[in-house]
Design a protein around this motif. Structure first.
Motif, PDB file in Angstrom:
ATOM      1  N   VAL A 325       0.838  -1.213   0.000  1.00  0.00           N
ATOM      2  CA  VAL A 325       0.000   0.000   0.000  1.00  0.00           C
ATOM      3  C   VAL A 325       0.867   1.256   0.000  1.00  0.00           C
ATOM      4  O   VAL A 325       1.789   1.383   0.813  1.00  0.00           O
ATOM      5  N   GLU A 326       0.543   2.171  -0.903  1.00  0.00           N
ATOM      6  CA  GLU A 326       1.255   3.460  -0.953  1.00  0.00           C
ATOM      7  C   GLU A 326       0.227   4.511  -1.374  1.00  0.00           C
ATOM      8  O   GLU A 326      -0.441   4.361  -2.399  1.00  0.00           O
ATOM      9  N   THR A 327       0.111   5.596  -0.578  1.00  0.00           N
ATOM     10  CA  THR A 327      -0.919   6.583  -0.865  1.00  0.00           C
ATOM     11  C   THR A 327      -0.511   7.548  -1.976  1.00  0.00           C
ATOM     12  O   THR A 327      -1.350   8.068  -2.699  1.00  0.00           O
ATOM     13  N   LYS A 330       2.472   8.735  -7.514  1.00  0.00           N
ATOM     14  CA  LYS A 330       3.733   8.637  -8.266  1.00  0.00           C
ATOM     15  C   LYS A 330       4.686   7.634  -7.576  1.00  0.00           C
ATOM     16  O   LYS A 330       5.342   6.819  -8.238  1.00  0.00           O
ATOM     17  N   GLN A 331       4.706   7.692  -6.237  1.00  0.00           N
ATOM     18  CA  GLN A 331       5.561   6.760  -5.477  1.00  0.00           C
ATOM     19  C   GLN A 331       5.146   5.323  -5.759  1.00  0.00           C
ATOM     20  O   GLN A 331       5.982   4.434  -5.862  1.00  0.00           O
ATOM     21  N   LEU A 332       3.793   5.122  -5.861  1.00  0.00           N
ATOM     22  CA  LEU A 332       3.293   3.762  -6.077  1.00  0.00           C
ATOM     23  C   LEU A 332       3.804   3.234  -7.419  1.00  0.00           C
ATOM     24  O   LEU A 332       4.287   2.099  -7.509  1.00  0.00           O
ATOM     25  N   PHE A 379       6.578   7.394   6.802  1.00  0.00           N
ATOM     26  CA  PHE A 379       7.586   8.316   7.346  1.00  0.00           C
ATOM     27  C   PHE A 379       7.742   8.155   8.857  1.00  0.00           C
ATOM     28  O   PHE A 379       6.787   7.794   9.547  1.00  0.00           O
ATOM     29  N   GLU A 380       8.935   8.529   9.356  1.00  0.00           N
ATOM     30  CA  GLU A 380       9.202   8.444  10.801  1.00  0.00           C
ATOM     31  C   GLU A 380       8.509   9.624  11.504  1.00  0.00           C
ATOM     32  O   GLU A 380       9.145  10.616  11.885  1.00  0.00           O
ATOM     33  N   ASP A 381       7.204   9.535  11.638  1.00  0.00           N
ATOM     34  CA  ASP A 381       6.417  10.629  12.193  1.00  0.00           C
ATOM     35  C   ASP A 381       5.328   9.986  13.058  1.00  0.00           C
ATOM     36  O   ASP A 381       4.448   9.288  12.551  1.00  0.00           O
ATOM     37  N   THR A 406       9.522   1.342  12.531  1.00  0.00           N
ATOM     38  CA  THR A 406      10.131   2.568  13.055  1.00  0.00           C
ATOM     39  C   THR A 406      11.590   2.333  13.467  1.00  0.00           C
ATOM     40  O   THR A 406      11.938   1.259  13.947  1.00  0.00           O
ATOM     41  N   SER A 407      12.415   3.372  13.294  1.00  0.00           N
ATOM     42  CA  SER A 407      13.831   3.253  13.657  1.00  0.00           C
ATOM     43  C   SER A 407      14.045   3.411  15.151  1.00  0.00           C
ATOM     44  O   SER A 407      15.137   3.176  15.640  1.00  0.00           O
ATOM     45  N   GLY A 408      13.008   3.888  15.861  1.00  0.00           N
ATOM     46  CA  GLY A 408      13.262   4.070  17.287  1.00  0.00           C
ATOM     47  C   GLY A 408      12.124   4.700  18.065  1.00  0.00           C
ATOM     48  O   GLY A 408      12.286   5.001  19.246  1.00  0.00           O
TER      49      GLY A 408
HETATM   50  P1  NAD Z   1      10.551   6.979   2.875  1.00  0.00           P
HETATM   51  O1  NAD Z   1      10.355   8.422   3.054  1.00  0.00           O
HETATM   52  O2  NAD Z   1      11.505   6.505   1.847  1.00  0.00           O
HETATM   53  O3  NAD Z   1       9.151   6.262   2.556  1.00  0.00           O
HETATM   54  C1  NAD Z   1       7.976   6.451   3.280  1.00  0.00           C
HETATM   55  C2  NAD Z   1       6.825   6.149   2.325  1.00  0.00           C
HETATM   56  O4  NAD Z   1       5.619   6.105   3.063  1.00  0.00           O
HETATM   57  C3  NAD Z   1       6.652   7.198   1.233  1.00  0.00           C
HETATM   58  O5  NAD Z   1       6.656   6.571  -0.029  1.00  0.00           O
HETATM   59  C4  NAD Z   1       5.300   7.817   1.546  1.00  0.00           C
HETATM   60  O6  NAD Z   1       4.617   8.263   0.397  1.00  0.00           O
HETATM   61  C5  NAD Z   1       4.603   6.654   2.211  1.00  0.00           C
HETATM   62  N1  NAD Z   1       3.459   7.037   3.027  1.00  0.00           N
HETATM   63  C6  NAD Z   1       3.329   8.126   3.820  1.00  0.00           C
HETATM   64  N2  NAD Z   1       2.126   8.092   4.426  1.00  0.00           N
HETATM   65  C7  NAD Z   1       1.502   6.973   4.016  1.00  0.00           C
HETATM   66  C8  NAD Z   1       0.248   6.361   4.317  1.00  0.00           C
HETATM   67  N3  NAD Z   1      -0.616   6.944   5.158  1.00  0.00           N
HETATM   68  N4  NAD Z   1      -0.072   5.206   3.721  1.00  0.00           N
HETATM   69  C9  NAD Z   1       0.807   4.623   2.863  1.00  0.00           C
HETATM   70  N5  NAD Z   1       2.013   5.143   2.552  1.00  0.00           N
HETATM   71  C10 NAD Z   1       2.337   6.299   3.132  1.00  0.00           C
HETATM   72  O7  NAD Z   1      10.939   6.390   4.317  1.00  0.00           O
HETATM   73  P2  NAD Z   1      11.834   5.130   4.664  1.00  0.00           P
HETATM   74  O8  NAD Z   1      13.264   5.532   4.689  1.00  0.00           O
HETATM   75  O9  NAD Z   1      11.399   3.964   3.845  1.00  0.00           O
HETATM   76  O10 NAD Z   1      11.409   4.891   6.174  1.00  0.00           O
HETATM   77  C11 NAD Z   1      10.198   4.302   6.512  1.00  0.00           C
HETATM   78  C12 NAD Z   1      10.231   3.890   7.977  1.00  0.00           C
HETATM   79  O11 NAD Z   1      11.312   2.989   8.157  1.00  0.00           O
HETATM   80  C13 NAD Z   1      10.496   5.040   8.933  1.00  0.00           C
HETATM   81  O12 NAD Z   1       9.794   4.809  10.119  1.00  0.00           O
HETATM   82  C14 NAD Z   1      11.995   4.973   9.167  1.00  0.00           C
HETATM   83  O13 NAD Z   1      12.401   5.521  10.398  1.00  0.00           O
HETATM   84  C15 NAD Z   1      12.196   3.471   9.160  1.00  0.00           C
HETATM   85  N6  NAD Z   1      13.554   3.023   8.841  1.00  0.00           N
HETATM   86  C16 NAD Z   1      14.287   3.634   7.865  1.00  0.00           C
HETATM   87  C17 NAD Z   1      15.549   3.170   7.570  1.00  0.00           C
HETATM   88  C18 NAD Z   1      16.371   3.799   6.458  1.00  0.00           C
HETATM   89  O14 NAD Z   1      17.574   3.563   6.407  1.00  0.00           O
HETATM   90  N7  NAD Z   1      15.771   4.560   5.569  1.00  0.00           N
HETATM   91  C19 NAD Z   1      16.061   2.079   8.255  1.00  0.00           C
HETATM   92  C20 NAD Z   1      15.285   1.449   9.232  1.00  0.00           C
HETATM   93  C21 NAD Z   1      14.016   1.923   9.513  1.00  0.00           C
END
Ligand code: NAD
Length: 719
Positions: A325-327, A330-332, A379-381, A406-408
């Protein structure tokens, strides 16, 4: 042991019996010596087949026995006796022939393998070399280049590749022992000299010196300070340049050096640590062998960014169906293409057909309704993740496990937003998720043991080394990284350059030092988190980011770099400069030197010459101290857990075991003394103050790592 029987009147069948992999224990070696003698003495026996019980030929030496005094007959005379036999001996290889197992097979006059068998000399991965004549025989059989490849990497080959290389004579998909028995009967009485590998000359190469020079350079580059691959090249060189007997002497000398080295101890510790983490437990007492995982077939991944894409690939390759699932429209589209490409590349590498028809792409949550397990990777939010978990709780069928990558962030907080907090766990993958072997499975206060067992089992099926850890900011790996990174920043303030810090840690064995790593993953990631935490924010009065925050030293250098738009590789500038945005070759940047000089002048910091030893001690000991803290709090259950996390997730050099094993090797007293020394010099850096567990261990005489658990238990019970 080994069992002897006579088949069809004239073939002696020797079956190795030591489940699960017929390792060459003292009893098995004695059994081989006895049964080979018997076969040679019985006049009715004209030829011999050696096979393993339960369709496994032999997994090699018994690694546990490395720790004690060697008993039973030694391998080399046994191998020579087999090769010298006047009756043909055929190895019937099923399952695996690894290490000493393959060396045993190389002593035989013929080798017949099942199509599904795997062969190799993986000793180098344990800090050793194939010292039962393997390093001398394999080059004579398959040539220097191919032998160097197999011996210095320890990689396993399939039966098909073994046939192509000439390691085996025949591959069959029938009953291998039956085929070998028939073959042995057909070669009875035939001359054997041409089948004795020790008599072969090593196949010549055009320029042996150049070949070994090039191999040595390649191995030194990739070994990151490990000595075993280098010794492997030296042993193969002996095979290529010396007569067999002298080559064997050289093999023995090199092995003696390796065997007693700390690196072999570290690699063997790491081997067992990887297995130990599978025997997880939770503070409640629930553990790996008492909890049944929930069945999982259908999965979903939410968010198809960097991490989500890799997770979809890893799940698909492990045979799960995935709703992706990706909202963002373009990302999808981009994710779909990237995932398909990754699957095609992966399938090509593994020689199978790509598995993409088990993925359903969606921009809404509806198709997630009947999956068994969801992994969220948006996203990490926290606010966004809360929203996604609430949506998932409304859509998913009862009993669906909800995992976050989540990373933490706080798992308990996220779980509290769902009606079934017991079904929420963290599954913290590492980038790229389809490649990196580590998975931290994070249990919250309310996570049920079944939820943890399910995530651990899923990780295993995905080919990950999974470690169960408790919930805290950054869990184990990222939490320990924070004091390490802080020291790297402080060292810059005090006079070091990014190159100096990176070089010291890369020479220690990390693939990348902290600054090159930070450029690769994006300096802005940490900056955004620090801004959210209220750290990277200028003081209203001075207009500067304070260098003291909550009573502790804080370095804003990373924040100031980001304010200049220098985010690392992606912007072409960070701690280093790159030839273009996205460039990969890091070059020292004169801009950085000017920036650091100005920064130090602004804050009245007088730069001093920093020694690489100080870099290592401050960065590594601060990280180790945090490791002890996680053990004390029970966030990490055992030192092996931390070491596996660091080796498989953070490129800690495996030949140094991991941070906690390294601490044990260095000596806990020294670590504590040096931490105290640095803490005295930097009293505003609490992470340099030795933690209780470290102090307690030193106070009772620094017991070895396998005895720390008792002290940990006492301390935890006092918390
Ligand atoms: P990213 O920004 O590359 O991707 C996040 C994706 O989530 C985006 O494509 C965004 O469009 C999508 N998204 C946002 N809201 C959404 C929703 N409501 N439904 C579906 N999709 C939605 O982020 P990332 O680097 O892949 O990180 C994702 C998670 O993994 C974060 O929590 C991050 O802390 C964790 N993480 C990242 C890493 C890393 O090295 N990048 C490593 C371990 C853990």
């Amino acid at each position: 042991m080994a069992q002897f029987s006579r088949v069809s009147g004239s073939v002696g069948l020797i079956t190795l019996q030591n489940p699960p992999v017929n390792a060459l224990s003292a009893a098995v070696r004695q059994g081989i010596v006895d049964t080979v003698n018997k076969a040679l003495q019985e006049p009715e026996v004209k030829s011999v087949v050696i096979c393993g019980q339960n369709k496994v030929f032999c997994g090699g030496a018994d690694i546990k026995s490395f720790r004690g005094v060697m008993t039973g007959p030694p391998l080399i005379p046994m191998i020579h006796a087999i090769e010298a036999s006047t009756k043909p001996v055929v190895a019937a290889i099923e399952g695996i022939a690894l290490g000493g197992g393959l060396e045993l097979a190389l002593a035989c006059h013929y080798r017949i393998s099942h199509t599904k068998a795997r062969l190799g000399l993986p000793e180098v991965t344990l800090g050793l070399l194939p010292a039962a004549a393997g390093s001398q025989r394999l080059p004579r059989l398959i040539g220097i280049t191919a032998a160097l490849d197999l011996i210095t990497t320890g990689r396993h080959v399939t039966a098909a590749e073994a046939l192509q290389l000439g390691i085996v004579d025949h591959v069959t998909d029938q009953n291998t022992v039956d085929v070998a028995l028939k073959f042995a009967s057909s070669v009875a009485g035939k001359p054997l000299d041409a089948r004795r590998i020790s008599l072969y000359p090593c196949p010549p190469s055009d320029d042996t010196d150049a070949l070994f020079e090039e191999a040595m350079q390649r191995v030194r580059r990739s070994a990151r300070g490990a000595i075993a691959p280098v010794a492997c090249v030296q042993a193969v060189r002996a095979a290529a340049t010396l007569p067999y007997a002298q080559g064997l002497e050289r093999e023995k000398e090199l092995m003696a050096t390796l065997f007693t080295s700390g690196q072999a101890r570290a690699l063997q510790y790491s081997f067992f640590a990887q297995r130990a983490v599978g025997r997880w437990s939770m503070p409640s007492g629930a553990q790996w062998d008492t909890v049944e995982p929930l069945p999982v077939q259908k999965t979903a991944v939410i968010g198809l960014g960097t991490m989500g894409r890799g997770i979809v690939v890893a799940l698909t390759q492990a045979g799960f169906s995935v709703v992706a699932v990706e909202t963002h429209e373009k990302q999808l589209t981009q994710a779909k293409q990237a995932i398909e490409e990754m699957l095609i590349r992966g399938a090509k590498r593994r020689g199978v057909t790509p598995e993409h028809d088990t993925i359903t792409y969606s921009h809404s949550m509806e198709p997630v309704a009947n999956v068994d397990l969801v992994i969220e990777a948006v996203f990490e939010d926290m606010v966004l993740k809360e929203k996604v978990f609430q949506q998932l709780s409304a859509v998913c069928k009862p009993g669906t496990l909800l995992c976050t990558n989540t990373s933490g962030l706080d798992i308990d907080h996220l779980a509290s937003k769902t009606p079934n907090p017991e079904l929420v766990v963290g599954m913290h993958f590492f980038a790229p998720a389809h490649v990196m072997k580590l998975l931290e499975v994070v249990y919250g206060r309310q996570s049920s043991p079944r939820a943890v067992a399910t995530a651990m089992q899923l990780g295993k099926k995905m080919g990950k080394v999974s470690v169960a850890v408790g919930n805290c900011l950054g869990f184990v790996g990222n939490r320990m990284l924070k004091p390490y990174m802080n020291q790297a920043f402080f060292l810059l303030e005090e006079g070091a350059s990014p190159e100096l810090v990176d070089q010291a840690l890369e020479e220690f064995g990390f693939i990348m030092g902290p600054f090159r790593m930070s450029d690769l993953s994006g300096i802005d990631v940490g900056w955004r988190i620090r801004k959210e935490e209220g750290l990277a924010v200028p003081d209203q009065r001075t207009g500067q980011i304070p260098r003291m925050q909550k009573g502790c030293r804080y370095s804003p250098v990373g924040d100031l770099i980001c304010e200049q738009g220098r985010f690392g590789q992606k912007t072409g500038q960070g701690w280093y400069r790159y030839d273009k945005p996205g460039g990969r070759v890091a070059r020292p940047d004169p801009w950085m030197q000017t920036f650091l000089n100005q920064y130090r002048a602004t804050h009245g910091l007088v730069p001093r010459r920093i020694d690489p030893k100080e870099v290592l001690e401050r960065c590594l000991y601060a990280l180790i101290n945090e490791g002890f803290q996680t053990l004390e709090e029970g966030i990490a259950a055992a030192p092996e857990d931390i070491d596996v996390i660091y080796v498989f997730g953070y490129s800690w050099p495996q030949h140094r075991g991991g941070p906690m094993f390294y601490a044990d090797m260095v000596g806990l007293e020294k670590i504590m003394d040096r931490l105290e020394h640095y803490h005295q010099a930097h009293p505003d850096v609490p992470s340099l103050q030795p933690c209780n567990l470290l102090r307690k261990l030193v106070a009772i005489g620094s017991p070895p790592i396998h005895k720390w658990s008792q002290v940990m238990k006492t301390l935890r019970s006092q918390l």
